[in-house]
Write a protein that holds these residues in place. Structure first.
Motif, PDB file in Angstrom:
ATOM      1  N   THR A  21       0.822  -1.206   0.000  1.00 59.13           N
ATOM      2  CA  THR A  21       0.000   0.000   0.000  1.00 59.13           C
ATOM      3  C   THR A  21       0.858   1.259   0.000  1.00 59.13           C
ATOM      4  OG1 THR A  21      -0.104   0.023   2.421  1.00 59.13           O
ATOM      5  CG2 THR A  21      -1.837  -1.177   1.252  1.00 59.13           C
ATOM      6  N   ALA A  22       2.186   1.110   0.021  1.00 61.70           N
ATOM      7  CA  ALA A  22       3.080   2.271   0.127  1.00 61.70           C
ATOM      8  C   ALA A  22       3.308   2.954  -1.213  1.00 61.70           C
ATOM      9  CB  ALA A  22       4.426   1.851   0.720  1.00 61.70           C
ATOM     10  N   PHE A  23       2.965   2.275  -2.326  1.00 60.25           N
ATOM     11  CA  PHE A  23       3.238   2.828  -3.646  1.00 60.25           C
ATOM     12  C   PHE A  23       1.931   3.257  -4.290  1.00 60.25           C
ATOM     13  CE2 PHE A  23       7.047   0.631  -2.679  1.00 60.25           C
ATOM     14  CZ  PHE A  23       8.051   1.285  -3.374  1.00 60.25           C
ATOM     15  N   GLY A  24       1.603   4.540  -4.139  1.00 59.98           N
ATOM     16  CA  GLY A  24       0.374   5.059  -4.714  1.00 59.98           C
ATOM     17  C   GLY A  24       0.578   5.487  -6.153  1.00 59.98           C
ATOM     18  N   GLY A  25      -0.537   5.732  -6.838  1.00 61.57           N
ATOM     19  CA  GLY A  25      -0.488   6.298  -8.179  1.00 61.57           C
ATOM     20  C   GLY A  25       0.161   5.413  -9.217  1.00 61.57           C
ATOM     21  N   GLY A  26       0.220   4.089  -8.980  1.00 68.82           N
ATOM     22  CA  GLY A  26       0.800   3.188  -9.966  1.00 68.82           C
ATOM     23  C   GLY A  26       2.310   3.111  -9.954  1.00 68.82           C
ATOM     24  N   LEU A  27       2.974   3.775  -8.997  1.00 70.30           N
ATOM     25  CA  LEU A  27       4.439   3.801  -9.002  1.00 70.30           C
ATOM     26  C   LEU A  27       5.052   2.447  -8.670  1.00 70.30           C
ATOM     27  CD1 LEU A  27       5.478   7.217  -7.426  1.00 70.30           C
ATOM     28  CD2 LEU A  27       5.670   6.484  -9.791  1.00 70.30           C
ATOM     29  N   GLY A  28       4.288   1.533  -8.109  1.00 64.74           N
ATOM     30  CA  GLY A  28       4.813   0.206  -7.816  1.00 64.74           C
ATOM     31  C   GLY A  28       4.633  -0.779  -8.956  1.00 64.74           C
ATOM     32  N   ASN A  29       4.201  -0.295 -10.107  1.00 56.58           N
ATOM     33  CA  ASN A  29       3.934  -1.178 -11.240  1.00 56.58           C
ATOM     34  C   ASN A  29       5.085  -1.200 -12.234  1.00 56.58           C
ATOM     35  OD1 ASN A  29       1.467  -1.385  -9.985  1.00 56.58           O
ATOM     36  ND2 ASN A  29       0.287  -0.450 -11.639  1.00 56.58           N
ATOM     37  N   ALA A  30       5.132  -2.264 -13.017  1.00 63.14           N
ATOM     38  CA  ALA A  30       6.096  -2.381 -14.111  1.00 63.14           C
ATOM     39  C   ALA A  30       5.412  -3.118 -15.250  1.00 63.14           C
ATOM     40  CB  ALA A  30       7.343  -3.132 -13.657  1.00 63.14           C
ATOM     41  N   LEU A  31       5.636  -2.680 -16.482  1.00 60.33           N
ATOM     42  CA  LEU A  31       5.015  -3.285 -17.655  1.00 60.33           C
ATOM     43  C   LEU A  31       5.999  -4.236 -18.314  1.00 60.33           C
ATOM     44  CD1 LEU A  31       3.217  -0.166 -19.190  1.00 60.33           C
ATOM     45  CD2 LEU A  31       2.429  -1.750 -17.422  1.00 60.33           C
ATOM     46  N   LEU A  32       5.545  -5.449 -18.581  1.00 63.20           N
ATOM     47  CA  LEU A  32       6.403  -6.487 -19.155  1.00 63.20           C
ATOM     48  C   LEU A  32       5.803  -6.969 -20.473  1.00 63.20           C
ATOM     49  CD1 LEU A  32       8.816  -8.472 -18.861  1.00 63.20           C
ATOM     50  CD2 LEU A  32       7.225 -10.026 -17.695  1.00 63.20           C
TER      51      LEU A  32
END
Length: 499
Positions: free
Chosen positions: A224-235
């Motif tokens: 829950t610490a990464f808001g706004g999609g910043l914890g995502n990565a596209l593969l």
């Protein structure tokens, strides 16, 4: 829904964004996040309810007096012809309490700092405010953006109810828990995996999805610490990754993983792997259908334990399709009722799992399905969301709650809005909030309380250092709202030289 004010009202606002400090360091202007709800708090608590407001910030609000006067004047007018005695009385109801601390520590941490003399002064003011208004019979509450143990500690010290779910339920807001809650609510989700804590497990999970024909995937930190999609990565996987060869599919995937496009440009793959060990990562199918929309439901579990629909929006995302920039209200009519129904079911599951009260938000993906729409569950936020400040401001300015089908209607006229948190250009740096206010209020696009349409500024302090601010554009059609946003950009462009 917003509260019905029957008793005198007093509010303390500590709108601390409680994600990781390292994330705040990478969000442009995020140190000023605590002031994002300043305008809505003034309009709803002071202008509408005649209540007292104590609003805590750190760092200080730039051009704070001008900003407060601007918000106080939105409903009543603040020009030379305004009733100055009325203006003075309203001004006495607002106190902005700053800590001159521009670090990326949580605002709650700054307020509770045991060694800071200024923090001790602030806590003393908070105590005096709470005690005085409680003794006078007022409804006194501590308002904050999301749950955290420090904020709950402060609420206990002040003997005040808070406005968000208990921090004990924060784990319900992780990506994997969200998928489980969607399943319990009977809501479909994209194809996905369980939680992976190392690259090998992640490669195996990706390989399993690749075997079904999927080639576009999104990795999500289960935090829950990464808001706004910043914890995502596209593969993106090569089309022949599952074809026969000397290597296993897992080995080919493992080689492809470091090439995933991280949404946080300041993260490296190795840092992402380190975070994966602690937080875990899930993999989901990347929905690539066109059109693909991102509707969002905002709900609330009341103190009585009932689940209420608050609002619906369509989110405006950055070009990467992952990062929140703004929203439009209401969500599209083609799926709004379905969105409300899904959101309420999620709220019921949260209540069944022990969430007693507070805000929650549910994000979806909307794709065409025949003549209608299909909604896929995307994410659950056990807190207020980024749509709260424009919605609360719109409710305060229009003086109406949404209709049962989720629209704003005043005297038979429907109102919509478009809001952005990311109006940003390098050349805006050096502008001051007072300049933005003067330009907007002196132009035809400024909010008009008679017509109930126009531009309202918010989160203005970052413009000076970062060239970034936000705005809410209320109109009678989506086209008019979008036009107001374009005219605002043109107006601010005219305040700065090009080059």
């Amino acid at each position: 829904m917003t509260e019905t004010y029957r008793r005198p009202t007093a509010r303390i606002h500590i709108e601390s964004r409680e994600c990781g400090p390292e994330v705040l360091e990478r969000l442009t202007g995020a140190t000023y996040f605590p002031e994002r709800l300043l305008g809505p708090a003034i309009v709803t608590t002071v202008c509408r309810a005649g209540g007292h407001l104590l609003y805590v910030t750190a760092p200080s609000v730039i051009d704070g007096e001008e900003q407060v006067d601007y918000y106080l004047g939105l409903l009543h007018g603040g020009g030379p012809d305004a009733d100055q005695e009325s203006v003075r009385r309203r001004r006495e109801l607002v106190r902005v309490l700053p800590l001159d601390d521009a670090t990326t520590r949580w605002l709650s941490t700054k307020v509770l700092d045991p060694v800071s003399p200024r923090a001790a002064e602030v806590r003393s003011v908070l105590r005096e405010f709470a005690d005085f208004h409680r003794s006078s019979g007022a409804d006194v509450r501590l308002s904050y953006f999301e749950p955290s143990e420090p904020l709950e500690e402060l609420a206990r010290e002040l003997e005040l109810p808070g406005t968000q779910p208990s921090s004990a339920h924060i784990p319900l807001g992780t990506k994997h828990s969200g998928r489980e809650i969607f399943a319990a609510a009977g809501i479909p989700v994209p194809a996905g995996s369980g939680v992976c804590h190392d690259p090998g497990a992640l490669a195996s999970a990706v390989a399993g999805l690749a075997a079904t024909g999927l080639r576009e995937l999104v990795l999500k930190l289960d935090s829950t610490a990464f808001g706004g999609g910043l914890g995502n990565a596209l593969l993106t996987l090569d089309g022949d990754i599952t074809s026969p060869g000397g290597d296993t599919v897992e080995e080919r995937v493992a080689r492809a993983l470091p090439g995933a496009a991280l949404m946080d440009p300041k993260l490296t793959w190795q840092e992402y792997v380190t975070l994966m060990k602690d937080d875990g990562v899930i993999v989901e199918e990347m929905i690539g259908e066109v059109p693909l929309l991102s509707p969002s439901f905002q709900g609330r579990i009341t103190e009585r334990g009932t689940v209420e629909a608050v609002s619906t929006h369509d989110q405006v995302l950055a070009d990467d399709g992952q990062t929140y920039h703004g929203c439009t209200f209401p969500a599209a009519s083609g799926y709004r009722q379905l969105l409300i129904g899904h959101g309420l079911r999620v709220g019921e599951v949260l209540r069944e799992r022990g969430v007693g009260s507070g805000d929650f938000g549910v994000d979806f993906l909307a794709t065409r399905s025949g003549d209608g729409w299909r909604l896929l569950g995307c994410e659950i936020n056990l807190r207020a969301t980024a749509t709260k400040h424009p919605f609360t401001m719109a409710v305060g300015l229009l003086g109406e709650e949404p209709t049962p089908d989720g629209r704003f209607e005043v005297d038979g006229v429907e109102y919509v809005y478009e809001a952005s948190d990311v109006i940003m250009e390098r050349r805006y740096r050096g502008l001051r909030p007072a300049q933005l206010i003067e330009a907007v209020t002196g132009s035809p696009i400024g909010y008009d309380p008679v017509r109930r349409t126009g531009v309202v500024l918010h989160l203005m302090s970052p413009v000076t250092e970062f060239g970034k601010f936000g705005a809410l554009c209320i109109a009678r059609s989506r086209e008019q709202a979008s036009l107001l946003m374009r005219e605002l950009r043109d107006l601010v462009d005219g305040l700065t030289p090009r080059g």
